[in-house]
Structures are given as C-alpha cells and as structure tokens.
Design a protein around this motif. Structure first.
Motif, PDB file in Angstrom:
ATOM      1  N   GLU A 435      38.569  46.538  54.348  1.00 36.51           N
ATOM      2  CA  GLU A 435      38.359  47.942  55.081  1.00 36.51           C
ATOM      3  C   GLU A 435      37.131  46.638  56.228  1.00 36.51           C
ATOM      4  O   GLU A 435      37.544  47.233  57.583  1.00 36.51           O
ATOM      5  CB  GLU A 435      37.449  48.968  54.702  1.00 36.51           C
ATOM      6  CG  GLU A 435      37.471  49.515  55.955  1.00 36.51           C
ATOM      7  CD  GLU A 435      36.340  51.269  55.040  1.00 36.51           C
ATOM      8  OE1 GLU A 435      36.017  52.020  56.104  1.00 36.51           O
ATOM      9  OE2 GLU A 435      35.808  50.953  53.601  1.00 36.51           O
ATOM     10  N   LYS A 436      36.548  46.344  55.717  1.00 33.45           N
ATOM     11  CA  LYS A 436      35.505  45.212  56.345  1.00 33.45           C
ATOM     12  C   LYS A 436      36.305  44.077  57.488  1.00 33.45           C
ATOM     13  O   LYS A 436      35.676  44.106  58.436  1.00 33.45           O
ATOM     14  CB  LYS A 436      34.186  44.579  55.701  1.00 33.45           C
ATOM     15  CG  LYS A 436      33.175  43.913  56.591  1.00 33.45           C
ATOM     16  CD  LYS A 436      32.222  43.497  55.449  1.00 33.45           C
ATOM     17  CE  LYS A 436      31.221  42.149  56.136  1.00 33.45           C
ATOM     18  NZ  LYS A 436      30.291  41.958  54.691  1.00 33.45           N
ATOM     19  N   SER A 438      38.765  44.016  58.541  1.00 34.49           N
ATOM     20  CA  SER A 438      39.723  44.581  59.168  1.00 34.49           C
ATOM     21  C   SER A 438      39.433  45.696  60.610  1.00 34.49           C
ATOM     22  O   SER A 438      39.108  44.923  61.918  1.00 34.49           O
ATOM     23  CB  SER A 438      40.630  45.640  58.828  1.00 34.49           C
ATOM     24  OG  SER A 438      39.638  46.800  58.421  1.00 34.49           O
ATOM     25  N   LYS A 439      37.959  45.605  60.455  1.00 34.66           N
ATOM     26  CA  LYS A 439      36.725  46.616  61.426  1.00 34.66           C
ATOM     27  C   LYS A 439      36.363  45.277  62.324  1.00 34.66           C
ATOM     28  O   LYS A 439      36.695  45.025  63.398  1.00 34.66           O
ATOM     29  CB  LYS A 439      35.699  47.056  60.435  1.00 34.66           C
ATOM     30  CG  LYS A 439      34.867  48.031  61.692  1.00 34.66           C
ATOM     31  CD  LYS A 439      34.028  48.434  61.043  1.00 34.66           C
ATOM     32  CE  LYS A 439      33.362  49.345  62.142  1.00 34.66           C
ATOM     33  NZ  LYS A 439      32.486  48.309  62.567  1.00 34.66           N
ATOM     34  N   MET A 440      36.110  43.528  62.047  1.00 33.15           N
ATOM     35  CA  MET A 440      35.365  42.998  62.328  1.00 33.15           C
ATOM     36  C   MET A 440      36.949  42.381  62.762  1.00 33.15           C
ATOM     37  O   MET A 440      36.922  41.999  64.561  1.00 33.15           O
ATOM     38  CB  MET A 440      35.457  41.522  61.708  1.00 33.15           C
ATOM     39  CG  MET A 440      34.616  40.854  62.871  1.00 33.15           C
ATOM     40  SD  MET A 440      36.253  39.289  62.410  1.00 33.15           S
ATOM     41  CE  MET A 440      36.925  38.989  60.853  1.00 33.15           C
ATOM     42  N   THR A 442      40.069  44.139  64.625  1.00 32.21           N
ATOM     43  CA  THR A 442      40.263  44.674  65.369  1.00 32.21           C
ATOM     44  C   THR A 442      38.742  44.845  66.459  1.00 32.21           C
ATOM     45  O   THR A 442      39.449  44.755  67.759  1.00 32.21           O
ATOM     46  CB  THR A 442      40.412  45.990  65.147  1.00 32.21           C
ATOM     47  OG1 THR A 442      39.321  46.545  64.535  1.00 32.21           O
ATOM     48  CG2 THR A 442      42.022  46.349  64.567  1.00 32.21           C
ATOM     49  N   GLU A 443      37.935  44.523  66.303  1.00 31.48           N
ATOM     50  CA  GLU A 443      36.806  44.359  67.609  1.00 31.48           C
ATOM     51  C   GLU A 443      36.475  43.462  67.579  1.00 31.48           C
ATOM     52  O   GLU A 443      36.065  42.946  69.331  1.00 31.48           O
ATOM     53  CB  GLU A 443      35.658  45.230  66.598  1.00 31.48           C
ATOM     54  CG  GLU A 443      35.678  46.571  65.693  1.00 31.48           C
ATOM     55  CD  GLU A 443      34.411  47.176  65.696  1.00 31.48           C
ATOM     56  OE1 GLU A 443      33.680  46.102  65.218  1.00 31.48           O
ATOM     57  OE2 GLU A 443      34.349  48.067  65.249  1.00 31.48           O
TER      58      GLU A 443
END
Length: 493
Positions: A435-436, A438-440, A442-443
């Motif tokens: 999760e960590k 994938s957030k990084m 996509t951003e």
C-alpha cells in the motif's frame, strides 16, 4: 524424537511399504536439520523467529535472517486457491503441499545457482562472496487433516514428497474450524485427535521418512466438542444445571419469531446454569461431601461421566442436576470448557506421537502460557514447543508492559519454546508495504521509485538481490550450463 512411541509393530509397517524405496530423501534431510536447530536452541535457551509466506521471492530473502520458513494454511486460503476466503480450511487438501513444493523448488534453485557461482571463483576469493543457507527447513500447516484418515495419509505423503521438514496437525473439527453461527470453534474428541496423529506418524514410517510432526492443540477458547465418545473429555463438557428446554428448541422458536439467534442463545445460557459435572456437584454438596467425592475421583486420572455420577451418588446426598444433551448446538456439538488443564491433558496424550508441541492460545494470558508449558514439562522435561503470534493480540490490555513484550520471545524460550512464528505477516506486513509503495508510485512515478527503491538497492554493498544482479537471477548459472555442455571445467581450484 526423544519420546516417540509407535502404536504399531514394525512388521505392520513393512507390510504397508512398497517393494522399492520410492521416497525422496529431501524431507528427511530437512527434518534432521530442523531437529538439530531446535535442539541447539533448547540447549542455549534461545528460539527461532520466523513468519508465514507463500511467496518464493519472500522466502529467498528470509534466508538471510531466518532459519526456517512457515507455510500457513490461512495464507494459502487467501492467495493460492480459486476462491479465496476466511480461514475455514475449506480449500482442497493438497493446496498447502503444492505451495511447499513450489517454495522448496525455489530453494533448490537458489542453492544451486549460489553454489556454482562461488565455485567459479578461486577459494581465496569465496570468503567475500555471498553464502546464504537457502535450504531453510519448511514447516507447514496440515490443519485438521481434511477428511477421513485416508485423506490425511494422502496429504502427509504429498508433504513428504514436496520436501517439507515438519507439519502440524490440530484437533479442530472438519468444517467447523472457526465459527458456526455466532459461536466459537469446535474440537474433536481426544481419541479422534490422536488417530490423526497416529495416521501421520504411520505414513511417515511407511515412507521411511524422518519428517517431524508438530502436535498442535487448538483447544484454547474452543466452545464445542463434536462428541463425548472419549471419557478423557468428560470432565470438561458442560451441561445444564437447571430444567430448561433444549437449546435447539429455543433457537428454532427464536428463528420462527424472527429474533436474533445470538440474543436468544445468550438468554438461554443465562437460565441454563452451564457447568461441568464437578462444578454441579460442588454447588449442591457440603464441603465434606465434595472432599470425599474429589478424593475418590482423583484415584484415577480420567473418569467418565457415568463413573462420576456413581461416585457422587455415594458421597453427595442432594440430587445433582446435570444434562449435557440440553446445550447441544443445532449442529449437534456439545458445549465445552477449555481450561488450561484440558489443553495439558491433550498435549501430554499426544506427545509420544510427535516431536514438538504447540498450544494455540488466542489471548496472551501469561499465567496460562506458563501453566501450560510448565505443566507439560512436568511429564516430559525436555519437550520442545512452538508458539504462534496472531495479528490481533492486545498485549497492553492483557497486562503486559512494553518491557515484557520486548522480552516475550526470550521468556518463552526459557520454557522450551524453541520455534516461534508470526503466521500472517504476508497479510499485515506485506499489505502495508505494498500500500505504501503503490501510493508513492501513483503520486511520484519513476522519481519516487529511484529515490526509495532503485537507488538504495544499487548503493547497498553487496547490491540488493534483483534482476540486475546476475549472480542472483541465475545468469551465471545459465552460462555454467552452456560451458558444462561444451566440456569446460567451471570450477576454480
């Protein structure tokens, strides 16, 4: 291995064997390796700390810190089946053995590519090269055997063929592993549990395998038992001590009336006065009467309910109301009182059939943990234990200080708990990491990847294992194959 006692004759096993030795030797080799590791921990008062996964890539990195690998049935039920779901052990019986085979083959590959890479260098240079022990023994979840004893035998054979070092089998009821409708887990009678263990031990012996057996008791927090066929369980079966209607009738009426079954069940329990027979006897006896009753009961280790009734009729004047049929569930289970002593009884009965003992204890009650492990060791002083940490234990609520949590694994090791596992890391730890990332990603896209992943990996000495590292991804192994076919000697003397 210290306490094993075969319940059958050697000639019986000989008659059940093939005419040729068809058992792969890997499981035995890994089992003996694991046994030596556990014995060394026991001697030193230390413990192995591992975690559960089904991913060969994860396993390859575990080799750098962990001595063993755990393949959890719960994880397999989430990631290795056509229809994932909660851990009810309702996946096919060969699911976990197949995952073990997948992981073991990956271990062999890493072992092979590392060995040839090292041998392609001069002996003086090999000390600077990586030398991980990729052949970490695999401990696997056999759940409750998945059916009849023949299914348990087949599952065991698949595990051995796959290269497993140790499997564990528990005393839960098939199809009732976790919950019925709003109710707790169900165990089988002691006799049925022991039959499962004997079946696995027999299959090991038929195959001539040294594979280890971990006897796991899930009796802690069990609310039901499927049958009262075994007198060893009678002391812990609950009965109604008031004259009430059967629980099944109560729930049937509640369902017809549209009431919530959990509410109706809780109300029935309040009126039923649930108790064991000994508790029911104590409630109506005088102090001297109960002392006489308890003294006669204690003359034998296990007393059936009829025997307890007979003794009570001679020592207690008042009538004892006790009916264990009334609280039976809609699926027929009897209600059960899972005391620590009940778990000890089962663990002691199972000990001669297996190598290690594991009591799954759902809440971190330190007094219960100590009572269990010291209780078993009073009978088997050198018994080895396993212990599992779940992802939802609330240690502070259970009275543990931060300092006690910090040394918990060490304190357990002092009682012989030589193998400790966090079974579901892949659900909590890997999910959080993914999760960590994938957030990084996509951003920040590739710039974030270079900063957080690629740059740290390439800067580490040696380089973090990856596709750019030919020694790890197998590039040099492929070259060695080609060279060997061409007749070249690839070993540097």
């Amino acid at each position: 291995m210290l306490f094993l006692k075969s319940p059958y004759e050697a000639r019986t096993i000989a008659a059940l064997r093939n005419t040729i030795d068809a058992t792969p030797p890997a499981s035995s080799a890994q089992a003996l390796k694991l046994w030596d590791q556990l014995q060394e921990h026991n001697k030193n008062g230390t413990t192995e700390l591992t975690f559960g996964t089904t991913n060969p890539t994860v396993v390859s990195q575990m080799a750098k810190n962990s001595q063993t690998v755990y393949v959890s049935g719960a994880l397999c039920g989430f990631s290795e089946v056509a229809i994932p779901g909660m851990d009810h052990a309702d996946y096919p019986w060969d699911t976990v053995p197949k995952v073990v085979a997948k992981i073991f083959k990956s271990q062999l590959w890493h072992d092979q590519r590392q060995k040839q890479f090292r041998l392609q260098h001069a002996p003086a240079d090999r000390a600077e090269l990586e030398n991980w022990d990729y052949m970490a023994p695999i401990v696997a979840d056999g759940d409750m055997g998945f059916g009849s004893l023949t299914t348990t035998m087949k599952m065991t054979k698949e595990f051995v063929d796959a290269g497993v070092a140790m499997i564990h089998i528990d005393d839960l009821a098939i199809g009732m592993k976790k919950f019925t409708v709003g109710q707790g887990r169900t165990v089988v009678p002691t006799s049925e549990y022991l039959d499962r263990l004997r079946t696995i031990r027999m299959q090991f012996d038929i195959m001539g395998s040294e594979t280890l057996l971990l006897c796991r008791c899930d009796t802690d927090h069990a609310e039901f038992i499927t049958s009262v066929i075994d007198p060893r369980d009678h002391e812990y079966v609950l009965g109604a001590t008031s004259k009430v209607e059967p629980l099944q009738d109560c729930l049937s009426k509640a369902q017809t009336a549209g009431r919530k079954l959990n509410v109706a069940r809780d109300e029935w329990i309040k009126h039923a006065g649930l108790a064991t027979f000994d508790e029911a006897a104590k409630a109506v006896a005088t102090e001297s009467e109960y002392s006489a009753y308890a003294a006669e009961i204690a003359q034998e280790q296990f007393r059936s309910l009829p025997a307890r009734r007979e003794i009570a009729s001679k020592t207690i004047k008042r009538e004892i109301i006790f009916d264990w049929e009334l609280p039976r569930s809609t699926m027929g289970q009897y209600m059960f009182r899972p005391t620590v002593r009940a778990i000890i009884d089962r663990a002691v009965a199972a000990a001669p059939l297996g190598d290690v003992t594991w009591a799954r204890m759902d809440s971190p009650d330190w007094d219960d943990i100590v009572e269990f492990h010291t209780g078993v060791r009073k009978i088997y002083p050198q018994r080895l234990f396993a212990f599992g940490y779940t992802g939802s234990h609330d240690y502070s609520a259970a009275g543990f200080t931060p300092e006690q949590v910090k040394t918990l694994h060490i304190d357990l090791a002092k009682m012989g708990v030589v193998w400790q596992v966090q079974p579901i890391w892949s659900l909590q730890g890997l999910h959080q990491a993914t999760e960590k990332f994938s957030k990084m990603w996509t951003e920040e896209a590739i710039s974030g990847y270079i900063r957080d992943v690629q740059k740290p990996a390439l800067e580490k000495k040696p380089v973090v294992d990856g596709f750019e590292k030919l020694s790890w991804c197998g590039g040099h192994l492929a070259d060695a194959f080609f060279s060997a076919v061409a007749g070249e000697n690839i070993v540097q003397e």
